[in-house]
Structures are given as C-alpha cells and as structure tokens.
Design a protein around this motif. Structure first.
Motif, PDB file in Angstrom:
ATOM      1  N   PRO A   1       0.826  -1.202   0.000  1.00 53.85           N
ATOM      2  CA  PRO A   1       0.000   0.000   0.000  1.00 53.85           C
ATOM      3  C   PRO A   1       0.865   1.259   0.000  1.00 53.85           C
ATOM      4  CG  PRO A   1       0.147  -0.823   2.239  1.00 53.85           C
ATOM      5  CD  PRO A   1       0.948  -1.764   1.362  1.00 53.85           C
ATOM      6  N   TRP A   2       0.203   2.408   0.010  1.00 52.78           N
ATOM      7  CA  TRP A   2       0.873   3.702  -0.105  1.00 52.78           C
ATOM      8  C   TRP A   2       0.569   4.607   1.085  1.00 52.78           C
ATOM      9  CZ3 TRP A   2       3.684   5.341  -4.506  1.00 52.78           C
ATOM     10  CH2 TRP A   2       3.720   4.421  -5.546  1.00 52.78           C
ATOM     11  N   LEU A   3       1.589   5.250   1.604  1.00 55.19           N
ATOM     12  CA  LEU A   3       1.398   6.407   2.473  1.00 55.19           C
ATOM     13  C   LEU A   3       1.182   7.561   1.510  1.00 55.19           C
ATOM     14  CD1 LEU A   3       3.170   7.439   5.652  1.00 55.19           C
ATOM     15  CD2 LEU A   3       3.059   9.091   3.792  1.00 55.19           C
ATOM     16  N   ALA A   4       0.082   8.275   1.655  1.00 57.64           N
ATOM     17  CA  ALA A   4      -0.297   9.259   0.642  1.00 57.64           C
ATOM     18  C   ALA A   4      -0.866  10.518   1.272  1.00 57.64           C
ATOM     19  CB  ALA A   4      -1.347   8.651  -0.292  1.00 57.64           C
ATOM     20  N   ALA A   5      -0.777  11.602   0.531  1.00 54.50           N
ATOM     21  CA  ALA A   5      -1.452  12.853   0.858  1.00 54.50           C
ATOM     22  C   ALA A   5      -1.094  13.362   2.255  1.00 54.50           C
ATOM     23  CB  ALA A   5      -2.960  12.706   0.693  1.00 54.50           C
ATOM     24  N   LEU A   6       0.191  13.336   2.577  1.00 57.06           N
ATOM     25  CA  LEU A   6       0.655  13.908   3.846  1.00 57.06           C
ATOM     26  C   LEU A   6       0.589  15.424   3.735  1.00 57.06           C
ATOM     27  CD1 LEU A   6       1.993  13.638   6.653  1.00 57.06           C
ATOM     28  CD2 LEU A   6       4.199  13.612   5.469  1.00 57.06           C
ATOM     29  N   TYR A   7      -0.175  16.032   4.623  1.00 63.02           N
ATOM     30  CA  TYR A   7      -0.333  17.489   4.601  1.00 63.02           C
ATOM     31  C   TYR A   7      -0.410  18.001   6.031  1.00 63.02           C
ATOM     32  CZ  TYR A   7      -1.945  22.182   3.712  1.00 63.02           C
ATOM     33  OH  TYR A   7      -2.036  23.552   3.677  1.00 63.02           O
ATOM     34  N   ILE A   8       0.370  19.058   6.305  1.00 66.64           N
ATOM     35  CA  ILE A   8       0.349  19.747   7.594  1.00 66.64           C
ATOM     36  C   ILE A   8      -0.099  21.182   7.334  1.00 66.64           C
ATOM     37  CG2 ILE A   8       1.679  20.424   9.641  1.00 66.64           C
ATOM     38  CD1 ILE A   8       1.520  17.350   9.105  1.00 66.64           C
ATOM     39  N   ASP A   9      -1.071  21.657   8.123  1.00 67.34           N
ATOM     40  CA  ASP A   9      -1.538  23.033   7.999  1.00 67.34           C
ATOM     41  C   ASP A   9      -0.339  23.966   8.183  1.00 67.34           C
ATOM     42  OD1 ASP A   9      -3.370  25.111   7.685  1.00 67.34           O
ATOM     43  OD2 ASP A   9      -3.910  25.121   9.817  1.00 67.34           O
ATOM     44  N   GLU A  10      -0.218  24.968   7.337  1.00 69.90           N
ATOM     45  CA  GLU A  10       0.970  25.833   7.331  1.00 69.90           C
ATOM     46  C   GLU A  10       1.351  26.394   8.697  1.00 69.90           C
ATOM     47  OE1 GLU A  10       1.811  28.544   4.181  1.00 69.90           O
ATOM     48  OE2 GLU A  10       0.640  27.336   2.765  1.00 69.90           O
ATOM     49  N   PRO A  11       0.417  26.924   9.500  1.00 67.60           N
ATOM     50  CA  PRO A  11       0.833  27.458  10.804  1.00 67.60           C
ATOM     51  C   PRO A  11       1.358  26.389  11.770  1.00 67.60           C
ATOM     52  CG  PRO A  11      -1.382  28.228  10.239  1.00 67.60           C
ATOM     53  CD  PRO A  11      -0.987  27.205   9.224  1.00 67.60           C
TER      54      PRO A  11
ATOM     55  N   GLY B   1       6.771  22.556  11.226  1.00 64.76           N
ATOM     56  CA  GLY B   1       7.969  22.720  12.041  1.00 64.76           C
ATOM     57  C   GLY B   1       7.834  22.144  13.439  1.00 64.76           C
ATOM     58  N   ARG B   2       6.746  21.446  13.709  1.00 65.49           N
ATOM     59  CA  ARG B   2       6.503  20.868  15.032  1.00 65.49           C
ATOM     60  C   ARG B   2       6.706  19.361  15.069  1.00 65.49           C
ATOM     61  NH1 ARG B   2       0.664  22.416  16.825  1.00 65.49           N
ATOM     62  NH2 ARG B   2       1.332  21.056  18.503  1.00 65.49           N
ATOM     63  N   GLY B   3       7.131  18.766  13.960  1.00 59.44           N
ATOM     64  CA  GLY B   3       7.316  17.322  13.912  1.00 59.44           C
ATOM     65  C   GLY B   3       6.051  16.542  13.598  1.00 59.44           C
ATOM     66  N   LEU B   4       5.010  17.223  13.132  1.00 56.26           N
ATOM     67  CA  LEU B   4       3.743  16.552  12.848  1.00 56.26           C
ATOM     68  C   LEU B   4       3.837  15.614  11.645  1.00 56.26           C
ATOM     69  CD1 LEU B   4       1.364  19.574  13.451  1.00 56.26           C
ATOM     70  CD2 LEU B   4       1.701  17.600  14.943  1.00 56.26           C
ATOM     71  N   GLY B   5       4.631  15.991  10.657  1.00 52.92           N
ATOM     72  CA  GLY B   5       4.814  15.116   9.495  1.00 52.92           C
ATOM     73  C   GLY B   5       5.400  13.782   9.909  1.00 52.92           C
ATOM     74  N   GLN B   6       6.404  13.823  10.761  1.00 54.03           N
ATOM     75  CA  GLN B   6       7.008  12.591  11.256  1.00 54.03           C
ATOM     76  C   GLN B   6       6.006  11.794  12.098  1.00 54.03           C
ATOM     77  OE1 GLN B   6      10.473  13.071  13.734  1.00 54.03           O
ATOM     78  NE2 GLN B   6      10.950  10.903  13.661  1.00 54.03           N
ATOM     79  N   ALA B   7       5.253  12.470  12.945  1.00 55.74           N
ATOM     80  CA  ALA B   7       4.276  11.786  13.798  1.00 55.74           C
ATOM     81  C   ALA B   7       3.203  11.091  12.951  1.00 55.74           C
ATOM     82  CB  ALA B   7       3.639  12.769  14.770  1.00 55.74           C
TER      83      ALA B   7
END
Length: 149
Positions: A77-87, A90-96
C-alpha cells in the motif's frame, strides 16, 4: 496532540478535502478529492485517512491508500497525501503522522509501504529508501520510496 482515523471525527472531512485539493489538485477537481475523502472513512478498510488534532483544531492529515501512483499499481500500500496546515509546520507533525501510518500498516501485516514525492531529502530522514523514479499522470517525474516494515 491526537492522531485518529477521520471516520472518528468526520466533521473535519471538508477541511481535509480543501487542503488536499489546494495542495495536490493541479488539474483535478475538488469533487475528485471529496470523493477520495468520502471513500476513505471505513474502519479496517483501505483507503483510510488519518488526522492529527489538538482539541478541535485540525493540524494535519495523511492517508493509507491502495494506490497513489497510477503508473505503479504493482506497489501496495501507499502512504499518501501527507499534509500539515501551514501554521503548524515545524513541530514534527509530518514525522508523527508517518509513524502512525507505519505502525498501523505493521499491525495490519503489510511488509512495506510506498510513497512518491516530487522532491528528495525529506523522507530519507525518517527511514524511507529511495527506490527510483516513477511517472505521475500525465508526464511528471517523481521519486519513489519504500519503507520496510
């Protein structure tokens, strides 16, 4: 911060749809992304959308999809459509969010995950292996990645 399936907080579906359409919708309709989100909210089924929230504030989203790159339907399967709200960046949310999908996929018994990106040097930091290039529709070169579970 809490990460949960979107089906547990479906009132965020409109915002997730908007984010994905604005971030990834070059040439695609908003209705296309609304359909993806609508059909990614079934427990224990793919595709699946996860969201990160703090209280009622939506921070980011990521998907676990059957296929994200039409030209490479052999990968699953695919990890897809990773998006973090701009504000919130820089908080490590993408990694989480990545780690949440990795853990979920591992629990489901998958051997590996895949993703594609137009850029390099982000996903490698989190253990993804660059496995080559692919072609996104209609003719855009992208980088392919695999994460062995």
């Amino acid at each position: 911060m809490m990460i949960q399936p979107l089906y547990q907080a479906p009132h965020h579906a409109e915002q997730v749809t908007e984010w994905l359409w604005l971030a990834f919708g070059q040439g695609l309709s908003r209705a296309f992304f609304a359909s993806v989100i609508e059909h990614s909210q079934q427990p224990d089924a793919l595709p699946l959308t996860f969201i990160a929230t703090e209280g009622e504030t939506l921070l980011g989203t990521v998907g676990l999809w059957r296929c994200d790159l039409i030209s490479r339907q052999d990968l699953f399967p695919w990890l897809a459509a990773l998006y973090i709200d701009e504000p919130q960046r820089g908080r490590g949310l993408g990694q989480a969010l990545q780690q949440h999908v990795i853990q979920y996929a591992r629990q489901q018994g998958y051997a590996s995950l895949h993703l594609y990106a137009a850029f390099r040097d982000y996903y490698e930091r989190f253990g993804w292996q660059h496995i080559g290039e692919g072609i996104d529709y209609p003719d855009t070169r992208v980088n392919l990645y695999r994460y062995t579970l």
